[in-house]
Design a protein around this motif. Sequence first.
Motif, PDB file in Angstrom:
ATOM      1  N   PHE A  20       0.844  -1.201   0.000  1.00 29.77           N
ATOM      2  CA  PHE A  20       0.000   0.000   0.000  1.00 29.77           C
ATOM      3  C   PHE A  20       0.881   1.254   0.000  1.00 29.77           C
ATOM      4  O   PHE A  20       1.041   1.903   1.034  1.00 29.77           O
ATOM      5  N   SER A  24      -3.166   7.568   0.743  1.00 29.83           N
ATOM      6  CA  SER A  24      -4.255   7.296   1.690  1.00 29.83           C
ATOM      7  C   SER A  24      -3.857   6.321   2.789  1.00 29.83           C
ATOM      8  O   SER A  24      -4.528   6.252   3.829  1.00 29.83           O
ATOM      9  N   PHE A  25      -2.784   5.570   2.584  1.00 26.45           N
ATOM     10  CA  PHE A  25      -2.395   4.544   3.557  1.00 26.45           C
ATOM     11  C   PHE A  25      -1.077   4.874   4.253  1.00 26.45           C
ATOM     12  O   PHE A  25      -0.508   4.027   4.938  1.00 26.45           O
ATOM     13  N   TYR A  31      -5.809   7.592   6.264  1.00 23.98           N
ATOM     14  CA  TYR A  31      -6.797   6.571   5.900  1.00 23.98           C
ATOM     15  C   TYR A  31      -8.198   7.001   6.328  1.00 23.98           C
ATOM     16  O   TYR A  31      -9.162   6.846   5.567  1.00 23.98           O
ATOM     17  N   PRO A 380      -3.203  -4.932  -4.268  1.00 24.15           N
ATOM     18  CA  PRO A 380      -1.927  -4.429  -3.747  1.00 24.15           C
ATOM     19  C   PRO A 380      -0.840  -4.346  -4.825  1.00 24.15           C
ATOM     20  O   PRO A 380      -0.663  -5.277  -5.614  1.00 24.15           O
ATOM     21  N   TYR A 550     -14.068  -4.967  -0.078  1.00 22.57           N
ATOM     22  CA  TYR A 550     -12.645  -4.686  -0.296  1.00 22.57           C
ATOM     23  C   TYR A 550     -12.478  -3.390  -1.091  1.00 22.57           C
ATOM     24  O   TYR A 550     -11.620  -2.554  -0.780  1.00 22.57           O
ATOM     25  N   PHE A 553     -13.181  -0.148   1.036  1.00 22.26           N
ATOM     26  CA  PHE A 553     -12.238   0.148   2.115  1.00 22.26           C
ATOM     27  C   PHE A 553     -10.788   0.239   1.653  1.00 22.26           C
ATOM     28  O   PHE A 553      -9.960   0.862   2.323  1.00 22.26           O
ATOM     29  N   PHE A 554     -10.451  -0.372   0.500  1.00 23.44           N
ATOM     30  CA  PHE A 554      -9.053  -0.373   0.072  1.00 23.44           C
ATOM     31  C   PHE A 554      -8.876  -0.012  -1.409  1.00 23.44           C
ATOM     32  O   PHE A 554      -8.219   0.966  -1.750  1.00 23.44           O
ATOM     33  N   HIS A 557      -9.647   3.666  -2.779  1.00 27.79           N
ATOM     34  CA  HIS A 557      -8.747   4.743  -2.369  1.00 27.79           C
ATOM     35  C   HIS A 557      -7.363   4.583  -2.996  1.00 27.79           C
ATOM     36  O   HIS A 557      -6.736   5.571  -3.381  1.00 27.79           O
ATOM     37  N   ALA A 558      -6.905   3.340  -3.120  1.00 28.83           N
ATOM     38  CA  ALA A 558      -5.605   3.113  -3.745  1.00 28.83           C
ATOM     39  C   ALA A 558      -5.629   3.485  -5.222  1.00 28.83           C
ATOM     40  O   ALA A 558      -4.730   4.163  -5.731  1.00 28.83           O
TER      41      ALA A 558
END
Length: 592
Positions: A20, A24-25, A31, A380, A550, A553-554, A557-558
């Motif tokens: 990540f 954002s992470f 986050y 990822p 998923y 939450f991930f 934003h990635a």
Amino acid sequence: MEQHSGLKRRACTCSKDDFFPEESFKSWGNYMRALGKTPSRLKDRLLARSLDATEITEVRAQSQNDMKKSLNWWDLIWFGLGAVIGAGIFVLTGLEARQDAGPAVVISYVVSGLSALLSVFCYTEFAVEIPVAGGSFAYLRVELGDFVAFITAGNILFEYIVSNAAVARAWTSYLASLCNRSPDSFRITTSLAPDYNVLDPIAVAVILAVSLAALFSTKHSSRFNYIASIVHVIIILFVIIAGLIHAHPENLSEFAPYGARGIFKASAVLYFAYVGFDALATMAEETKNPARDIPIGLVGSMVTTTAIYCVLALTLCLMQPYNKIDPDAPFSIAFQAVGMGWAKYIVAFGALKGMTTVLLVAAVGQARYLTHIARTHMAPAWLALVHPKYRTPVNSTVVMGITSSVIALFTDLSVLANLLSLSTLFIFLMVALALLVRRYYVSGATTNSDRWKLIGFLIVILGSSVALSIVWSTGTNGWVGYTVAATSWLLGTLGLWVWVPMARKPQFWGTPLVPWLPSASIAINIFLLGSLDGASFVRFMIWTGCLLLYYVFFGLHASYDTAKAAEKNFVSQNLAEGDRVAAQIPSVVIES
């Protein structure tokens, strides 16, 4: 070794920033702020569409090293045969002939083969125009946007995981047959829930071994597949010739004991037998001449495979009455029944070899899908790395191999086959839909009037296809429903053809008979979806729900951070280029 400028060269490390690296992470506070912006970011990603050039250059650059261009059309044809001819024909033919279609399983293969061929044409145009490892994920990102591409991509990965698990469990059954043992003799029975209580350690070992082989070289994998597939074709010819010598035409007297409904139900399940061909589209990035090699490779392998499937299915039904066909190792037991017990060893060996090449091609294809998804940071970023020495996506190959082996350890083949067919049909209809959008809509060129016409006709095509599937699946026998649904589909496609001008023509190779062919692909895929069992739809929805969680939450934003960073980089490069040109203007004037 070719590398992309501006990117740090590194081996496949495993740190937090590899998984990540996005803004954002970077911290917990970042986050939480990103989560607070979820609605606006989701709206942005719902409307965002990629460009062909972006997928081919910028997104591909995220892997830091290029994959090696080493394949031609001959490699692709043999990859196609190796990818497809495996567990489907050697296991599901017997299962569906006995339970759903009888000898009419031949017709079931024709129906599913025709649907798969229509999908192949749609895939081929995309693969030629956008030759990247992402396959249908990249195509949908360009035409239908990030969000739709992600949901479909998750089902693509699920398709591959389930496919590998199903083939590996069938591998164990044929190994037992080769050793004169019962199909479950190498498995371990536990007290877990039904359909998940028979463990298969051999299936795990086979998947891991094949994944290891796929790590080192695509070209070497191609050579092994080429040699193994030649052996496979020889064994198939033996099965056909020896089987037809012991043919009993009276076995076909009750040709369709379960009626048309059984034929189409079998067609939906037998889509499992065609699932491997889409792996060929992921190899476009490693193909020397995509415009020539991909159409020959994909279409050639699909036509050949369908013909082989139909002849093999007919041979099996001529050898034994449909109600006596063994569902686990049908060809081996059929030869034993006609007094050629020794032939079952040849059949079992051929099946094992065929399923091994299916697993090998799947290991190559699935890793490339996951690699391109990770290039966009929807998965990822660590999974996007291409190894600097082997020039293969090592991380993705390992992760997909381990995941497939876990599913193969627990899950029964019948559960896997139905679930796999549902995911495959969904993906294929989405690619056909994306092709229609590609041909009839170009941002900035298509008028608002034509855009709304396109949306309207697509809604009619999709709605009439769903209606036809519902009428069929509910068992309604009235002709009114079928007539209305079929007429609506015809009018929707005709309207698209007549009243919406085509906005784009392919540069190198195009799908023929647009919009009729992709529209027919959509209708057939949706129709076959209506023939599957309800439990598969429940499992499909559960998996899609997990994907949405998923993404929210991930992945959202990635991918948002990555897209905005790319836009900022693009603007900076243009400004720098403008400054450089401006700095040269005075000197040019003086020289003049």
